[in-house]
Design a protein around this motif. Structure first.
Motif, PDB file in Angstrom:
ATOM      1  N   ASP A   1       6.651   6.377   1.122  1.00  0.00           N
ATOM      2  CA  ASP A   1       7.909   5.712   1.410  1.00  0.00           C
ATOM      3  C   ASP A   1       7.678   4.415   2.178  1.00  0.00           C
ATOM      4  O   ASP A   1       6.732   4.295   2.945  1.00  0.00           O
ATOM      5  N   GLY A   2       8.588   3.452   1.987  1.00  0.00           N
ATOM      6  CA  GLY A   2       8.535   2.224   2.766  1.00  0.00           C
ATOM      7  C   GLY A   2       7.445   1.271   2.358  1.00  0.00           C
ATOM      8  O   GLY A   2       7.097   0.352   3.105  1.00  0.00           O
ATOM      9  N   VAL A   3       6.891   1.455   1.156  1.00  0.00           N
ATOM     10  CA  VAL A   3       5.828   0.595   0.636  1.00  0.00           C
ATOM     11  C   VAL A   3       6.466  -0.520  -0.194  1.00  0.00           C
ATOM     12  O   VAL A   3       7.365  -0.264  -1.001  1.00  0.00           O
ATOM     13  N   LEU A   4       6.018  -1.748   0.005  1.00  0.00           N
ATOM     14  CA  LEU A   4       6.535  -2.855  -0.792  1.00  0.00           C
ATOM     15  C   LEU A   4       5.811  -2.932  -2.131  1.00  0.00           C
ATOM     16  O   LEU A   4       4.585  -2.911  -2.189  1.00  0.00           O
ATOM     17  N   VAL A   5       6.577  -3.020  -3.203  1.00  0.00           N
ATOM     18  CA  VAL A   5       6.048  -3.260  -4.547  1.00  0.00           C
ATOM     19  C   VAL A   5       6.553  -4.625  -4.989  1.00  0.00           C
ATOM     20  O   VAL A   5       7.756  -4.881  -4.987  1.00  0.00           O
ATOM     21  N   THR A   6       5.647  -5.515  -5.341  1.00  0.00           N
ATOM     22  CA  THR A   6       6.042  -6.862  -5.766  1.00  0.00           C
ATOM     23  C   THR A   6       5.576  -7.123  -7.189  1.00  0.00           C
ATOM     24  O   THR A   6       4.687  -6.454  -7.718  1.00  0.00           O
ATOM     25  N   GLY A   7       6.166  -8.140  -7.789  1.00  0.00           N
ATOM     26  CA  GLY A   7       5.781  -8.585  -9.116  1.00  0.00           C
ATOM     27  C   GLY A   7       6.174 -10.039  -9.268  1.00  0.00           C
ATOM     28  O   GLY A   7       6.582 -10.688  -8.295  1.00  0.00           O
ATOM     29  N   ALA A   8       6.063 -10.553 -10.465  1.00  0.00           N
ATOM     30  CA  ALA A   8       6.531 -11.910 -10.693  1.00  0.00           C
ATOM     31  C   ALA A   8       8.040 -11.942 -10.478  1.00  0.00           C
ATOM     32  O   ALA A   8       8.749 -11.031 -10.897  1.00  0.00           O
ATOM     33  N   PRO A   9       8.576 -12.956  -9.793  1.00  0.00           N
ATOM     34  CA  PRO A   9      10.024 -13.005  -9.538  1.00  0.00           C
ATOM     35  C   PRO A   9      10.834 -12.914 -10.823  1.00  0.00           C
ATOM     36  O   PRO A   9      10.448 -13.458 -11.856  1.00  0.00           O
ATOM     37  N   GLU A  10      11.956 -12.195 -10.748  1.00  0.00           N
ATOM     38  CA  GLU A  10      12.820 -11.982 -11.907  1.00  0.00           C
ATOM     39  C   GLU A  10      14.259 -12.346 -11.553  1.00  0.00           C
ATOM     40  O   GLU A  10      14.747 -11.988 -10.482  1.00  0.00           O
ATOM     41  N   ARG A  11      14.942 -13.047 -12.449  1.00  0.00           N
ATOM     42  CA  ARG A  11      16.373 -13.302 -12.262  1.00  0.00           C
ATOM     43  C   ARG A  11      17.138 -12.063 -12.720  1.00  0.00           C
ATOM     44  O   ARG A  11      17.077 -11.662 -13.884  1.00  0.00           O
TER      45      ARG A  11
END
Length: 581
Positions: A414-424
């Motif tokens: 829990d509380g882990v950041l998951v990022t990726g390429a920015p999406e609109r």
């Protein structure tokens, strides 16, 4: 007009771990008959050597090799390795090996099967299947005559983290603000130009960092335009982080995934020259050595409009007292607003007890009301300081929406950041339906709880507003498993703007019990553009992972459903609720 405008877990590991426990004994004065006596189990002393494993894996799935030496004072019969992480149907990374009688020492090599992330159709839309992006904490179980001994995620803590990051996932490490980029030194960006900023391996940021938190400021703009920050080595996305007019100095907070070479790229989206300043305030690492995030309904923790902040003044906020965050928190998510400033200047948010850094959090002009997000490192006594550089009084408003705490439980999910390429994710201009004053945009089609999402990392932009107003992003207050209603609007804000202005702000948007986020506009009407940069995981753990494992076997990567970008969740037409809840 301006109106406002647990959970952690840290998995520890060591080069070698030994545990001894006596599980059999005879009571004093009592002797069992020799003929019926069973052999007494010996004291066990399991030792696990240095664990070698693949620390990163694609959401497309595959196998993650894990190897280590293990020895015991009594015979080892079985060794099992299990990865605990985001629970979804068909994700069951576990592997085991059995050994012949008499084995006291051996080398273990196992391959954990991670099913590719995908979707299945549920009663209310698509649901996640396979191993979704996030951190997976390893558990090592050794079985001998004394039973099964567990180490790591679900057992005796190890001294260094054994975590596999699927996708770009990590925990947060805060730092005092530090200037990382300033193009006023002769590297001004030309119109439509791009500059590459190396982050990992610089300014004390480790080489394995997966994302960075920065305050990016546009200065000396020769033309009206925007700035886009995105992972290096990828095409520029159709998103923006910062909008500016000619000559304007304006900042915005940015949390963005690191790309090739641990770098990000910054695009000047105007036809004129532009200077950029970037101050780093923290970063994310792909293991449990950082802190995990817990979001809540935004809460007002400071409002100086009754007393005012004097010229060159500093105010101190006690986040543990005002926002009731835990005393072991290392950082807090704050929305900082300046209103009715009597002069030009900037605000700097920094840890109490430390020297004022050469960095800024928010820039303003005389009479301007403007907000910016700050992921603020906490100083002595759970305090943060807010300094105003203006040579005239200002008013400062601060709203808190979440906090980071070290993970000490032994299993990070829990509380882990998951990022990726920015999406609109949403743009009201596509349907020409601006958000009217006194209305809330409900959910904009997402139900993140189905995806193990506790908070969304958004960049929210207002454009073409008809009146001076403010926007508040808040968790929908309806019960779990119900449609969004718009109830629960707090006394807080995320964006303050003037008529005709285009302005964004980063928002850590906590989702409601039903999984929805709402957006409220005070007066007038305005178009809304929402870009998603990531999310924080929630609602998962060893128990949930065990449930998922028993629900369905893990399919092979080749047989999994198609890979789905976790930042591009299903979108349905948005609806609105009449009036302020």
């Amino acid at each position: 007009m301006t109106r406002d405008i647990s959970k952690g877990r840290r998995l520890r590991r060591s080069t070698a771990v030994a545990l001894s426990a006596v599980t059999g004994f005879a009571a004093a004065g009592l002797v069992a008959p020799a003929a019926s006596a069973a052999p007494a189990p010996q004291a066990d002393a399991v030792t696990i050597g240095d664990v070698s494993f693949q620390s990163k894996l694609s959401p497309a799935g595959g196998t993650a090799p894990v190897s280590f030496p293990v020895s015991d004072a009594i015979a080892i019969s079985k060794v099992t390795v299990t990865a605990h992480g985001p629970a979804a149907q068909g994700c069951a990374p576990t592997a085991s090996a059995t050994f012949p009688d008499g084995t006291l020492s051996t080398s273990v090599s196992l391959n954990l099967p991670f099913a590719g992330a995908g979707t299945t159709q549920g009663p209310n839309g698509s649901l996640p299947t396979g191993c979704q992006p996030g951190l997976y904490a390893l558990e090592i179980a050794v079985t001998d005559a004394n039973g099964t001994h567990s180490y790591g995620a679900a057992g005796t803590p190890l001294a260094k983290p054994l975590d596999i990051s699927v996708g770009s996932a990590g925990t947060y490490v805060s730092m005092a603000p530090q200037r990382l980029l300033d193009t006023r030194n002769g590297t001004t960006l030309r119109g439509r130009g791009v500059t590459t900023l190396k982050v990992a391996g610089t300014a004390g940021i480790p080489a394995n960092a997966v994302a960075v938190v920065m305050n990016v400021t546009a200065v000396n703009a020769a033309d009206t335009g925007f700035v886009t920050v995105y992972p290096a080595g990828r095409p520029a996305p159709i998103t923006s982080n910062l909008n500016h007019t000619v000559g304007q100095t304006i900042p915005n907070a940015v949390t963005v995934q690191l790309g090739d070479g641990g770098a990000v790229q910054l695009l000047n989206g105007s036809d004129g020259n532009l200077d950029l300043v970037a101050d780093v305030t923290g970063y994310y690492v792909p293991d449990t050595t950082g802190a995990v995030y817990t979001g809540f309904t935004p809460k007002r923790v400071l409002d100086t409009r009754a007393t005012h902040v004097p010229a060159r003044g500093t105010v101190t906020v006690n986040l543990c007292s005002q926002a009731r965050i835990p005393y072991d928190a290392t950082a807090a998510a704050l929305n900082v607003t300046v209103t009715d400033p009597q002069g030009v200047g900037f605000l700097t948010v920094y840890p109490h007890g430390q020297a004022l850094p050469n960095a800024s959090s928010l820039n303003f002009t005389t009479g301007q009301t403007i907000s910016n997000m700050a992921i603020a490192r906490l100083g002595t006594g759970c305090l943060v300081d807010v300094f105003s550089s203006a040579f005239a009084p200002v008013d400062i408003v601060v709203d808190a929406s979440g906090y980071f705490v070290p993970d000490t439980s032994g299993q990070t999910t829990d509380g882990v950041l998951v990022t990726g390429a920015p999406e609109r994710s949403y743009d009201s201009r596509t349907t020409n339906h601006p958000l009217r004053g006194g209305y809330s945009l409900l959910g904009w089609g997402l139900k993140p709880r189905d995806w193990g999402i506790g908070s969304l990392l958004l960049n929210v932009t207002v454009t073409d507003p008809t009146m001076d107003s403010y926007v508040t992003v808040y968790p929908d207050g309806a019960p779990a498993d119900s449609a969004p209603t718009g109830v629960g609007l707090p006394d807080a804000s995320n964006l303050n703007f003037s008529a005709g202005q285009t302005i964004p702000n980063m928002v850590n948007a906590t989702v409601g019990a039903n999984g929805y986020v709402d957006t409220f506009n005070h007066v007038g009407s305005t178009h809304l553009v929402i870009d998603m940069f990531g999310y924080y995981t929630t609602g998962v753990g060893a128990k949930a992972a065990a449930t998922a494992k028993s629900a369905a076997p893990a399919p092979s990567a080749a047989g999994s459903t198609p890979l789905v970008n976790p930042l591009r969740l299903p979108v349905a037409p948005a609806t609105t609720a009449v009036g302020r809840p």
